[in-house]
Design a protein around this motif. Structure first.
Motif, mmCIF file in Angstrom:
data_model
loop_
_atom_site.group_PDB
_atom_site.id
_atom_site.type_symbol
_atom_site.label_atom_id
_atom_site.label_comp_id
_atom_site.label_asym_id
_atom_site.label_seq_id
_atom_site.Cartn_x
_atom_site.Cartn_y
_atom_site.Cartn_z
ATOM 1 N N GLU A 136 24.892 -71.219 101.690
ATOM 2 C CA GLU A 136 24.318 -72.507 101.017
ATOM 3 C C GLU A 136 23.882 -72.610 99.683
ATOM 4 O OE1 GLU A 136 21.898 -76.645 102.151
ATOM 5 O OE2 GLU A 136 21.279 -74.766 102.286
ATOM 6 N N ARG A 137 23.328 -71.656 99.846
ATOM 7 C CA ARG A 137 22.827 -71.455 98.212
ATOM 8 C C ARG A 137 24.095 -70.612 97.145
ATOM 9 N NH1 ARG A 137 19.165 -66.785 99.544
ATOM 10 N NH2 ARG A 137 18.027 -67.963 101.213
ATOM 11 N N TRP A 138 24.830 -70.087 97.563
ATOM 12 C CA TRP A 138 26.236 -70.020 96.702
ATOM 13 C C TRP A 138 26.858 -70.574 96.520
ATOM 14 C CZ3 TRP A 138 28.138 -66.316 93.623
ATOM 15 C CH2 TRP A 138 29.873 -66.533 93.352
ATOM 16 N N GLN A 139 26.869 -72.023 97.270
ATOM 17 C CA GLN A 139 27.549 -73.172 97.152
ATOM 18 C C GLN A 139 26.786 -74.294 95.882
ATOM 19 O OE1 GLN A 139 31.405 -73.710 98.609
ATOM 20 N NE2 GLN A 139 30.361 -72.271 99.115
ATOM 21 N N ASN A 140 25.887 -73.729 96.350
ATOM 22 C CA ASN A 140 25.359 -74.498 95.323
ATOM 23 C C ASN A 140 25.043 -73.962 94.063
ATOM 24 O OD1 ASN A 140 24.126 -76.034 97.018
ATOM 25 N ND2 ASN A 140 22.571 -75.455 96.944
ATOM 26 N N HIS A 141 25.333 -72.458 93.821
ATOM 27 C CA HIS A 141 25.454 -72.114 92.850
ATOM 28 C C HIS A 141 26.479 -72.112 92.229
ATOM 29 C CE1 HIS A 141 25.016 -69.215 90.027
ATOM 30 N NE2 HIS A 141 25.835 -68.121 89.858
#
Length: 125
Positions: A64-69
């Protein structure tokens, strides 16, 4: 009861994520095995169950953090592209031979503008 309260206050104080919960469970499991606290028939399944729950949640949080980034990077690139396009747009009439073809100056004869109805308009050849 006191151990549960200590763990809750520790988790609240350090604002642990799922990765932190997993590390905390592994630490508690290690301490229980190392100091022979409680029967292994209870501590091992609890540690394995906690790891089985926390690990996928930690992986999901990382994804999820990677998608937000990636979304943040795409938005930033779009803003940069828009800024570059705005800078590349020239002022003035491109059909006039006096046009500076610059985003800063309209033309050499009449830099303040406007181009419409300019007496010095000379078509570009």
């Amino acid at each position: 009861m006191r151990i549960q309260q200590a763990i809750r206050s520790f988790v609240r104080h350090y604002r642990l994520t799922f990765d932190g919960y997993l590390l905390l469970v592994i630490l508690i499991f290690y301490l229980c095995v190392r100091f022979n606290i409680g029967p292994r028939s209870i501590t091992v399944p609890i540690a394995l169950g906690a790891a089985a729950i926390c690990f996928p949640l930690g992986v999901f949080r990382t994804w999820e953090r990677w998608q937000n980034h990636k979304a943040w990077i795409a938005a930033r690139e779009a803003r940069l592209r828009a800024d570059v396009e705005a800078l590349q747009k020239s002022l003035g009439d491109p059909n006039c031979s006096h046009s500076a073809r610059s985003p800063h100056v309209r033309c050499a004869v009449n830099p303040e503008g406007p181009c419409e109805g300019c007496p010095d308009f000379k078509p570009r050849q």
